[in-house]
Design an enzyme around this catalytic site. Structure first.
Site, PDB file in Angstrom:
ATOM      1  N   GLU A  81       0.805  -1.220   0.000  1.00 30.79           N
ATOM      2  CA  GLU A  81       0.000   0.000   0.000  1.00 30.79           C
ATOM      3  C   GLU A  81       0.837   1.269   0.000  1.00 30.79           C
ATOM      4  O   GLU A  81       0.308   2.366  -0.215  1.00 30.79           O
ATOM      5  CB  GLU A  81      -0.943  -0.014   1.209  1.00 30.79           C
ATOM      6  CG  GLU A  81      -2.049  -1.055   1.071  1.00 30.79           C
ATOM      7  CD  GLU A  81      -2.960  -1.116   2.277  1.00 30.79           C
ATOM      8  OE1 GLU A  81      -2.566  -0.617   3.351  1.00 30.79           O
ATOM      9  OE2 GLU A  81      -4.069  -1.671   2.155  1.00 30.79           O
ATOM     10  N   GLU A 112       7.524 -21.974   7.825  1.00 32.07           N
ATOM     11  CA  GLU A 112       8.024 -21.069   8.867  1.00 32.07           C
ATOM     12  C   GLU A 112       9.064 -21.723   9.763  1.00 32.07           C
ATOM     13  O   GLU A 112       9.695 -21.056  10.577  1.00 32.07           O
ATOM     14  CB  GLU A 112       6.868 -20.562   9.727  1.00 32.07           C
ATOM     15  CG  GLU A 112       6.226 -21.614  10.613  1.00 32.07           C
ATOM     16  CD  GLU A 112       5.139 -21.037  11.499  1.00 32.07           C
ATOM     17  OE1 GLU A 112       5.306 -21.096  12.729  1.00 32.07           O
ATOM     18  OE2 GLU A 112       4.136 -20.530  10.966  1.00 32.07           O
TER      19      GLU A 112
END
Length: 274
Positions: A81, A112
């Site tokens: 953004e 992960e």
């Protein structure tokens, strides 16, 4: 002191399946209202981190977010953004997620758990001591993040983190830790809820404050935003109308010519239209 994951502790609420819709909504909302208070307690930590982020970026460095699952997705969201909101290059703020881009939409099992992949992912971007890396991990124990931060520390790359447990391994590894302790989740262990909300709030604060400090906002307006849709073009026209006291037709002409609110303002000022 023994490390305890409060994000994994039993919820303050039980027998959720016996509650009606309104009861569930009210109790979730009640829990959510505690999140901004937890963020407020972490403001001194956030301030220290942002100071270094701004320093690094003023010297040509980049900001990296990295995490797994919800944490990784939130980092990617904030990074993605920044270009449309502040008109910055796409490589100024970058988000990395364990498992790669496919993990944005679908969980990649055990991605992960690698202690080396995070650093390998960063190296693909020619990471250097000019940059800043923020590990995002609600639990504060994600190996992908810990391994990357440790490697950054060894290579004199400044590091920070956003975690939601006190005294976590991630926070102990990061040079500029942010700990927002939100307590047990409404659904036990569902850290996409309060922890995710806290991380989103902190990410908003980091990127927005940094961009303001880097001169990407004028007054309170996004003068460098990308005019990528009708809504944003209309917003840009209204900015010019208010700032220059001109009708919409003139604002539209200025914006079409200069393609950017800041450039339009500069041109109008230079031409004596203000």
């Amino acid at each position: 002191m023994k490390f305890i994951k409060t994000t994994e502790q039993d919820s303050n609420h039980d027998h959720l399946e016996k509650m009606n819709i309104l009861q569930l909504l009210e109790k979730i909302n009640s829990e959510d209202q505690t999140v901004p208070q937890a963020v407020q307690k972490a403001l001194p930590q956030i301030e220290k981190l942002v100071e270094i982020v701004v320093k690094q970026m003023k010297n040509g460095g980049r900001l990296f977010y990295m995490g797994a699952g919800t944490s990784g997705r939130l980092g990617i969201l904030d990074a993605s953004e920044c270009p449309p909101t502040f008109g910055v290059p796409h490589d100024w703020v970058l988000g990395l997620i364990a498992g790669g881009d496919k993990a944005i939409r679908k969980a990649v099992e055990f991605a992960e758990d690698s202690t080396t992949q995070g650093w390998a992912d960063l190296q693909e971007y020619d990471i250097s001591e000019n940059d800043f890396v923020i590990g995002i991990a609600a639990s504060g124990t994600t190996p992908y993040v810990i391994g990357a931060l440790e490697a950054c520390n060894s290579n004199e790359i400044p590091t920070g983190c956003i975690v939601c447990n006190a005294g976590s391994p991630v926070a102990q590894t990061a040079k500029y830790p942010i700990e927002v302790v939100v307590g047990p989740e409404f659904v036990t262990g569902s850290s996409r809820m309060k922890a995710g909300t806290a991380q989103k709030l902190v990410l908003n604060m980091i990127s927005t404050t940094a961009m303001i400090q880097l001169g990407k906002v004028k007054g309170n307006k996004m003068v460098d935003m990308q005019l990528s849709n009708t809504k944003l073009v209309d917003r840009g026209e209204r900015m010019l109308m208010k700032e220059l006291n001109i009708p919409q037709s003139e604002a539209k002409t200025l914006l079409e010519k200069h393609k950017n609110v800041r450039n339009a303002l500069k041109a109008a000022t230079k031409d004596g239209n203000r």
